[in-house]
Design an enzyme around this catalytic site. Structure first.
Site, PDB file in Angstrom:
ATOM      1  N   THR A  48       0.895  -1.137   0.073  1.00 37.67           N
ATOM      2  CA  THR A  48       0.013  -0.208  -0.047  1.00 37.67           C
ATOM      3  C   THR A  48       0.792   1.214   0.056  1.00 37.67           C
ATOM      4  OG1 THR A  48      -1.805   1.037   1.049  1.00 37.67           O
ATOM      5  CG2 THR A  48      -0.285   0.224   2.550  1.00 37.67           C
ATOM      6  N   ASN A  49       0.337   2.508   0.482  1.00 42.07           N
ATOM      7  CA  ASN A  49       1.009   3.566   0.370  1.00 42.07           C
ATOM      8  C   ASN A  49       0.582   4.407   1.617  1.00 42.07           C
ATOM      9  OD1 ASN A  49      -1.095   5.363  -0.662  1.00 42.07           O
ATOM     10  ND2 ASN A  49      -0.863   3.850  -2.477  1.00 42.07           N
ATOM     11  N   ASP A  50       0.917   5.747   1.685  1.00 45.22           N
ATOM     12  CA  ASP A  50       0.638   6.562   2.864  1.00 45.22           C
ATOM     13  C   ASP A  50      -0.515   7.269   2.762  1.00 45.22           C
ATOM     14  OD1 ASP A  50       2.905   5.690   4.631  1.00 45.22           O
ATOM     15  OD2 ASP A  50       4.272   6.938   3.692  1.00 45.22           O
TER      16      ASP A  50
END
Length: 401
Positions: free
Chosen positions: A211-213
């Site tokens: 995923t990412n932030d």
């Protein structure tokens, strides 16, 4: 919707009066000018001074306390208001309003009020369920007043039940929706706006994912801004923690493919599509149905490319206004312009996520807006809500051309 509105909060006598103080504060924070009137019973729970300090205005209590010779106070207040809120509204006050009884300042001013009246019933569950209260609420609804559903929870009497004062933030959201329904000339009235939000997740196994932030805050701010312009908003989100804005339809997804399918389902009838989500470019080629155990010093994870949702939409759009986002750490202009052309978007909103006041998991942002054959528009650091409103304002001017 509350910005610039003149609001009178009518406080009647119940234990929830202390919560009305927070409601007044939130109304002012939302941009309303607030004045307060109280029944004498309400002053037994919280002093008028509390509301006077919060509102910066005299609190009205006594019908015969006429402070200005050229004004009849209860008529002046009724005529002054754009919106009347009765919170908390006791069973006694509901009965008076429903039957046109005017025997104190609050009931007298409400009888003279022609502005919309928003009522928050708050009482013991047995009182709420009494046939007389049910009948009075029905009369009030038939008279065109808005009645907010009370919360269920721990009551002052020491047991669980329905009749609690809702969270003031919920009341504010409901008021916003109520006011929206009264507006006739909003620029996006009856138009569909589709917005994506959050970072997609691509499963490796049942306990791990890529995923990412992205928190989704920018997408949610855009959803509120579009709703406030009258749009029918579909928010396609991966977030499990952000509260769904009142009046917005939430479509929960996790993966890029799920997001693609959800956007496609709404795309044809959309006026505006805003791809604010941070979509994973790649996903694992294989998802293990069991947790992958640690065996070797290294593990090779093979990734395959996800569908480029923005590019796909760009190729199939007709009259839709398509907005993409570009979260970068360098070469912002170069990458944003390239994305605008390659994805066939109408607008790219780019930001440098390495900056301290912009990007992921922040409440503020600063962005550059790119459109074909135009100089970039720079939006300096501001709340994400304010940035969202400016983005949509710019989009509306371009859609009219």
């Amino acid at each position: 919707m509350l910005k610039g509105k003149k609001v009178v909060v009518y406080v009647t006598g119940g234990i929830a009066v202390y919560k009305a103080a927070d409601l007044v504060r939130r109304l002012i924070k939302a941009g309303a000018t607030v004045r307060v009137a109280m029944t004498k019973s309400a002053t037994e729970f919280v002093t008028p001074l509390t509301f006077q300090i919060l509102s910066k205005h005299h609190v009205y209590i006594d019908t015969f306390d006429e402070r200005e010779g050229d004004k009849v106070s209860h008529i002046y207040l009724a005529d002054w208001s754009d919106l009347a809120i009765v919170a908390p509204a006791t069973a006694n006050s509901l009965a008076k309003i429903a039957n046109g009884i005017a025997d104190n300042f609050v009931s007298t001013a409400l009888l003279a009020t022609t502005a919309p009246i928003f009522i928050v019933p708050t009482m013991n569950q047995h009182m709420l369920e009494n046939a007389a209260t049910i009948r009075n609420i029905q009369v009030l609804e038939n008279d065109g007043h808005f009645i907010m559903e009370p919360d269920t929870g721990f009551l002052a009497e020491g047991y669980e039940g329905k009749g609690r004062f809702p969270d003031p933030s919920e009341i504010i959201d409901t008021i916003q929706g109520f006011l929206l329904n009264l507006e006739k000339n909003l620029p996006l009235k009856n138009q569909k706006v589709v917005i994506t939000a959050g970072g997609t997740k691509e499963r490796i196994d049942p306990v791990r994912y890529i995923t990412n932030d992205s928190s989704g805050k920018m997408g949610y701010s855009l959803a509120v801004a579009a709703r406030n312009l009258g749009a029918e908003v579909y928010l396609i989100s991966t977030s499990k923690v952000l509260k769904t804005p009142y009046g917005v339809t939430l479509v929960s997804v996790e993966t890029a493919e799920q997001m693609h399918q959800a956007v496609n389902a709404e795309f044809e009838k959309a006026a505006i599509v805003i791809m604010a989500a941070a979509v994973s470019d790649y996903r694992p080629s294989h998802i293990s149905n069991k947790k992958i155990k640690k065996n070797e010093q290294e593990m090779v994870l093979r990734l395959v490319k996800n569908t480029d949702i923005l590019a796909t939409l760009g190729n199939q759009k007709k009259d839709q206004f398509l907005i993409g986002f570009a979260a970068e750490t360098h070469n912002i202009q170069e990458y944003a312009k390239d994305k605008l052309i390659k994805k066939k978007a109408d607008m790219i909103v780019a930001n440098d996520v390495s900056k301290p006041n912009a990007g992921f998991n922040k409440d503020t942002n600063e962005v550059s807006i790119f459109m074909m054959d135009e100089e970039p528009i720079e939006l300096t650091v501001n709340s994400k809500q304010a940035i969202a409103e400016e983005i949509l304002a710019i989009a509306l001017t371009k859609m009219k051309k």
